[in-house]
Every structure is written in structure tokens, then in C-alpha cells.
Design a protein around this motif. Structure first.
Motif, mmCIF file in Angstrom:
data_model
loop_
_atom_site.group_PDB
_atom_site.id
_atom_site.type_symbol
_atom_site.label_atom_id
_atom_site.label_comp_id
_atom_site.label_asym_id
_atom_site.label_seq_id
_atom_site.Cartn_x
_atom_site.Cartn_y
_atom_site.Cartn_z
ATOM 1 N N ARG A 213 -24.091 4.857 -68.383
ATOM 2 C CA ARG A 213 -24.121 6.236 -68.822
ATOM 3 C C ARG A 213 -25.508 6.541 -69.387
ATOM 4 N N ILE A 214 -25.706 7.767 -69.747
ATOM 5 C CA ILE A 214 -26.986 8.180 -70.311
ATOM 6 C C ILE A 214 -26.715 8.882 -71.630
ATOM 7 N N VAL B 200 -23.571 12.579 -74.510
ATOM 8 C CA VAL B 200 -23.416 11.489 -73.552
ATOM 9 C C VAL B 200 -23.128 12.077 -72.185
ATOM 10 N N LEU B 201 -23.859 11.605 -71.182
ATOM 11 C CA LEU B 201 -23.631 12.012 -69.798
ATOM 12 C C LEU B 201 -22.724 10.986 -69.146
ATOM 13 N N ARG B 202 -21.478 11.389 -68.885
ATOM 14 C CA ARG B 202 -20.522 10.532 -68.194
ATOM 15 C C ARG B 202 -20.355 11.032 -66.770
ATOM 16 N N ALA C 31 -37.096 11.491 -65.347
ATOM 17 C CA ALA C 31 -36.931 10.067 -65.069
ATOM 18 C C ALA C 31 -36.007 9.845 -63.879
ATOM 19 N N ALA C 32 -36.350 8.845 -63.063
ATOM 20 C CA ALA C 32 -35.581 8.578 -61.844
ATOM 21 C C ALA C 32 -34.133 8.239 -62.158
ATOM 22 N N ILE C 33 -33.895 7.573 -63.265
ATOM 23 C CA ILE C 33 -32.525 7.169 -63.565
ATOM 24 C C ILE C 33 -31.631 8.364 -63.819
ATOM 25 N N LEU C 34 -32.202 9.472 -64.306
ATOM 26 C CA LEU C 34 -31.409 10.670 -64.502
ATOM 27 C C LEU C 34 -31.042 11.292 -63.171
ATOM 28 N N PRO D 157 -27.192 -1.413 -75.229
ATOM 29 C CA PRO D 157 -28.479 -1.774 -74.611
ATOM 30 C C PRO D 157 -28.584 -1.493 -73.122
ATOM 31 N N ASP D 158 -27.457 -1.289 -72.426
ATOM 32 C CA ASP D 158 -27.539 -1.000 -70.996
ATOM 33 C C ASP D 158 -27.567 0.498 -70.702
#
Length: 345
Positions: free
Chosen positions: A132-133, A147-149, A245-248, A191-192
């Protein structure tokens, strides 16, 4: 989500929800009339009437319930299935409620599985490993943690800096704005999980410096992004703008919001787009749909398998949009179905 088995002859699929997001996926798959079998607790039928009246002890057993009502708690991220017991060691024909939560396997039996429902389970199985982010959208006055689920964007808490008012806590110590934010983050971030700090001004950079001084591994990778506004408005602004960011960009909600934004842009300039169930179905029959956008609640209520198959057979893309964020609400205003086209029809 783990798919543990499929039985074509009985129409049953066995799954193991592993995260709270998986419960949301199951909410979009399970329908009234399905036979759902899961471990549950129920009072022993062997107890006499007096003992049952005195709340006899519940025992764990496996029951199959024909679903009559579905209740989904979007905040607690759990689901209740209410219906009549059809399979199990006792109380056949009586009503019971199954609680569907992460970590408990269940079997879902349907007379007919829609392709979109199987696709949803397979998507959940693939996306379980994605982190998640967590967002902190802040300025000098307050910070919003969200939180982005997979199920959407959820606001968790707001922290006020106290700089314009009471600047001391209840023990008379100076209020630590960033320390309070970090305390709230510790309850939701691991942490992930990528951590995105955003907002106007320089407060986000100062918070990022404080986080860097924490022990290594306290939080995941930290991204700092500038937005014109703070709060949830700032988070939505960041996602709609391309998210930096690429992960988003890889997150399911980010993909949905970008796609809806593109759809709205095309509609606004009378470009290659259409919306509404009838209009989109017509475009799909003509092979003109490049990207199909469908609200998750519409998929629960309507059988759109023919439209989805037509788009996929023409090498088009299908995006299921959650109703729990701004983009979903925009799509809902268009009837819950929209399409970006290859050519005008």
C-alpha cells in the motif's frame, strides 16, 4: 488473496483472503443467492431449551449459508453474509451470519460465474504482494495521513500543529508537531510501504529530514512531492497530476484516477470518448473501445460480461474503478460506465 481451488462441476471456488483489501474484492464478487461455506461459531443444538436461553457456549463449525443480505464495513474492512443454513452439522433451514475476515478460507458457490468476477479474484491474487502507499499531506498548520488501498483512498487521521493556538501538551511540554505525525504514521505504515510527503511550502521537506534521522527500517522509501494544497485535496491533486514516483503509477487506484481524468478530458473537448451503458455497449460492438472504465458497483449489479469480452477480444483495456475515491464518484455521475475510443462512432 490466494485461490485455493476451482471446481467446475459444482461451480465452487475456494479462496483465502489475506489482507483487508481482499475483503473488498470479495464484496465485489459475492452476490445474493450464492452459497458461501466458511468456518464460523454457533450455539450447540444439543443443549436443552433452558441452556440455550442462558446463552450456551458457542462451538466452531463449518456452515454453508445461502446469502440473502450482504453488509460491508468499509472502515473496518470486513463483511457479514446473512442467510439460511443449507449445509452443516446442525440447524439446517435456520438463519445465520458469516463473518468474512482475512486469514479464514471460504468456498463460494454460484450457478453462474461471470468472467468479470473470476477476473476480480485473479487480480486480487496478483495484487496481494503490492505494498500500500501512505500519504502525509501537510502544511504549517495541519497534516492529514491517508492510506491508498486497492479499495480506494482512506483518510486516517489529521494532526494539528498548535502553532496558532495552544503550543503545549497536557503535561506542559512544547507540542512536537512532527513527532505527533510520526507517532500516527507508526500505527499504519510498515517498512514495505512507500511513504509520500506532499503539500505546499517547505514543511514536507522538514518532516522528511526528521524521518531520515529515525532508525533505519522504521518506514519504507520516502518520496517528497510538491502540491498546491494540503489535506485530502492535495493527495487527489498529486494522484491526478501523474503522481511523480513510478510506484504511485503502479498502484491500482492511481491507474483508475488517471484513466478517469483522461476520460473526462476527452469528454470535455468532445473528443474520443463516450459514456453510459447503452452508448458504451454500442461502441464495443463496433470495436471502437480502446479503454473501458466500469464502476465496481455497476459490475456488482449488472452483467456486463458481453461488453467486457468484446473489448478484450479487440485488444482493448478494461479498468474496474472503485466507487470509494474521487475518480469513482466522477464516473458514477456518468452512469458508471465510460470508454476512451480508438475512433469516433
Amino acid at each position: 488473496m490466494r485461490i485455493l481451488g476451482k471446481d467446475g462441476s459444482s461451480g465452487e471456488v475456494k479462496v483465502l483472503p489475506e489482507t483487508d483489501d481482499d475483503i473488498w474484492h470479495l464484496y465485489n464478487v459475492i452476490c445474493v443467492g450464492d452459497l458461501v461455506t466458511a468456518s464460523t461459531t454457533r450455539r450447540d443444538e444439543k443443549a436443552d431449551d433452558k441452556l440455550r436461553a442462558e446463552r450456551a457456549e458457542k462451538k466452531r463449525m463449518t456452515l454453508g449459508v445461502r446469502v440473502e443480505k450482504i453488509e460491508y464495513d468499509g472502515d473496518g474492512l470486513r463483511m457479514r453474509l446473512l442467510g439460511v443454513i443449507e449445509e452443516g452439522p446442525q440447524d439446517i433451514g435456520q438463519h445465520h451470519t458469516l463473518m468474512i475476515e482475512p486469514g479464514e478460507p471460504l468456498r463460494i458457490g454460484k450457478e453462474h460465474w461471470k468472467q468479470t468476477q473470476m477476473d476480480r479474484l485473479e487480480t486480487a491474487a496478483r495484487d496481494t504482494v503490492k505494498p500500500r502507499i501512505v500519504f502525509v499531506s501537510l502544511d504549517q498548520d495541519e497534516a492529514t495521513v491517508a492510506v491508498l488501498r486497492q479499495s480506494g483512498l482512506k483518510e486516517v487521521v489529521t494532526v494539528r500543529s498548535m502553532r496558532a493556538g495552544k503550543q503545549y501538551d497536557e503535561k506542559g511540554k512544547p507540542f512536537d508537531y512532527h513527532g505527533e505525525i510520526i507517532s500516527k504514521l507508526s500505527a499504519v505504515a510498515t517498512p514495505d510501504m512507500p511513504l509520500v510527503l506532499l503539500g505546499p511550502g517547505f514543511e514536507k521537506e522538514t518532516l522528511a529530514d526528521d524521518i531520515k534521522r529515525l532508525p533505519k527500517g522504521t518506514f519504507g522509501s520516502v518520496y517528497v512531492q510538491h502540491t498546491g494544497q494540503s489535506g485530502m485535496v492535495g493527495v487527489n491533486e498529486l494522484i491526478k497530476s501523474g503522481m511523480g514516483a513510478a510506484i504511485l503509477r503502479e498502484s491500482s487506484v492511481g491507474v483508475e484516477m488517471e484513466a478517469v481524468e483522461n476520460l473526462m478530458t476527452q469528454i470535455g473537448k468532445n473528443g474520443l470518448a463516450t459514456y453510459g451503458p447503452a452508448e458504451v455497449a454500442s461502441a464495443s460492438e463496433a470495436g471502437a473501445v480502446e479503454t473501458l472504465l466500469v464502476l465496481d458497483s455497476v459490475l456488482r449489479e449488472k452483467d456486463l460480461d458481453d461488453v467486457v469480452r468484446a473489448v478484450e477480444n479487440q485488444k482493448g483495456r478494461v479498468i474496474v474503478v472503485s466507487e470509494d475515491h474521487d475518480a469513482g464518484r466522477q464516473l458514477a455521475s456518468l452512469g458508471g460506465v465510460g470508454a476512451i475510443l480508438r475512433y469516433a462512432v
